[in-house]
Design a protein around this motif. Structure first.
Motif, PDB file in Angstrom:
ATOM      1  N   ILE A  82      40.622 -20.351  17.663  1.00  0.00           N
ATOM      2  CA  ILE A  82      40.208 -21.751  17.807  1.00  0.00           C
ATOM      3  C   ILE A  82      40.376 -22.485  16.477  1.00  0.00           C
ATOM      4  O   ILE A  82      40.690 -23.661  16.437  1.00  0.00           O
ATOM      5  CB  ILE A  82      38.737 -21.842  18.284  1.00  0.00           C
ATOM      6  N   TYR A  86      44.931 -20.561  14.808  1.00  0.00           N
ATOM      7  CA  TYR A  86      45.601 -21.168  15.964  1.00  0.00           C
ATOM      8  C   TYR A  86      47.104 -21.171  15.730  1.00  0.00           C
ATOM      9  O   TYR A  86      47.593 -21.666  14.718  1.00  0.00           O
ATOM     10  CB  TYR A  86      45.069 -22.584  16.183  1.00  0.00           C
ATOM     11  N   PHE A  92      43.027 -25.645  16.603  1.00  0.00           N
ATOM     12  CA  PHE A  92      42.988 -25.916  18.034  1.00  0.00           C
ATOM     13  C   PHE A  92      42.438 -27.328  18.252  1.00  0.00           C
ATOM     14  O   PHE A  92      41.554 -27.766  17.505  1.00  0.00           O
ATOM     15  CB  PHE A  92      42.090 -24.855  18.697  1.00  0.00           C
ATOM     16  N   PRO A  93      42.911 -28.057  19.252  1.00  0.00           N
ATOM     17  CA  PRO A  93      42.418 -29.433  19.461  1.00  0.00           C
ATOM     18  C   PRO A  93      40.900 -29.521  19.670  1.00  0.00           C
ATOM     19  O   PRO A  93      40.293 -30.531  19.339  1.00  0.00           O
ATOM     20  CB  PRO A  93      43.161 -29.890  20.718  1.00  0.00           C
ATOM     21  N   TYR A  94      40.274 -28.483  20.211  1.00  0.00           N
ATOM     22  CA  TYR A  94      38.835 -28.519  20.450  1.00  0.00           C
ATOM     23  C   TYR A  94      38.028 -27.883  19.316  1.00  0.00           C
ATOM     24  O   TYR A  94      36.838 -27.621  19.468  1.00  0.00           O
ATOM     25  CB  TYR A  94      38.496 -27.809  21.762  1.00  0.00           C
ATOM     26  N   PHE A  95      38.659 -27.642  18.180  1.00  0.00           N
ATOM     27  CA  PHE A  95      37.970 -27.016  17.047  1.00  0.00           C
ATOM     28  C   PHE A  95      36.773 -27.844  16.599  1.00  0.00           C
ATOM     29  O   PHE A  95      35.658 -27.336  16.500  1.00  0.00           O
ATOM     30  CB  PHE A  95      38.940 -26.811  15.883  1.00  0.00           C
ATOM     31  N   TRP A  96      36.982 -29.139  16.312  1.00  0.00           N
ATOM     32  CA  TRP A  96      35.894 -29.976  15.810  1.00  0.00           C
ATOM     33  C   TRP A  96      34.800 -30.188  16.847  1.00  0.00           C
ATOM     34  O   TRP A  96      33.615 -30.108  16.492  1.00  0.00           O
ATOM     35  CB  TRP A  96      36.439 -31.300  15.284  1.00  0.00           C
ATOM     36  N   PRO A  97      35.137 -30.436  18.117  1.00  0.00           N
ATOM     37  CA  PRO A  97      34.040 -30.554  19.096  1.00  0.00           C
ATOM     38  C   PRO A  97      33.204 -29.275  19.227  1.00  0.00           C
ATOM     39  O   PRO A  97      31.980 -29.346  19.367  1.00  0.00           O
ATOM     40  CB  PRO A  97      34.761 -30.879  20.407  1.00  0.00           C
ATOM     41  N   VAL A  98      33.860 -28.103  19.166  1.00  0.00           N
ATOM     42  CA  VAL A  98      33.117 -26.841  19.260  1.00  0.00           C
ATOM     43  C   VAL A  98      32.226 -26.667  18.033  1.00  0.00           C
ATOM     44  O   VAL A  98      31.054 -26.284  18.143  1.00  0.00           O
ATOM     45  CB  VAL A  98      34.087 -25.647  19.417  1.00  0.00           C
ATOM     46  N   GLY A 101      29.380 -29.102  18.236  1.00  0.00           N
ATOM     47  CA  GLY A 101      28.441 -28.615  19.243  1.00  0.00           C
ATOM     48  C   GLY A 101      27.559 -27.498  18.710  1.00  0.00           C
ATOM     49  O   GLY A 101      26.349 -27.461  18.974  1.00  0.00           O
TER      50      GLY A 101
END
Length: 140
Positions: A82, A86, A92-98, A101
């Motif tokens: 992630i 990657y 990964f595009p969802y790295f910052w949201p994860v 979170g």
């Protein structure tokens, strides 16, 4: 045990050290049971709960544990597929949201743990503010 057997006895022990820990644990338990069988205590052990100091747990112990576990999770996220591993680009595009979170969940759990501690030990806190000491309870 792994290194000493070869030097001392000329016997090579070719098993993993974790298995050796299990073997040593079993040997130590056998030794304890042997001593308990041949030399038992004359008088049974009795625990007396009489603390001379304030035994209230530290307010931030659970919060600190949550932060440490979240740090391990963040390290995994950063160095996993992630994060920087990657293959399709930098991350990964969802790295910052994860990651955000995880930080928000950590903040929520820290706040929850502190509130729960305050609720659980409210009587101790109010007593210690009035008397400057915690009541010592004697268990009979």
């Amino acid at each position: 045990m792994v290194w000493g057997f070869t030097q001392l006895f000329g016997i090579a022990v070719n098993i993993h050290f974790i298995h050796i820990y299990g073997i040593l644990f079993a040997i130590e338990v056998i030794i304890m049971f042997t001593f308990a069988y041949f030399k038992p205590r004359i008088k049974a052990f009795k625990f007396y709960n009489s603390p001379k100091i304030n035994m209230t747990p530290w307010k931030y112990s659970v919060a600190t544990s949550v932060i440490l576990i979240a740090s391990i999770g963040a390290t995994y996220i950063v160095f996993s597929p992630i994060g920087v591993a990657y293959s399709g680009g930098m991350v990964f595009p969802y790295f910052w949201p994860v990651l955000i979170g995880l930080v928000l969940a950590t903040i929520g759990l820290v706040i929850l743990s502190i509130r729960k501690w305050q609720k659980k030990y409210a009587d101790v806190l109010s007593y210690s503010e009035d008397k400057d000491e915690r009541p010592i309870e004697n268990v009979q």
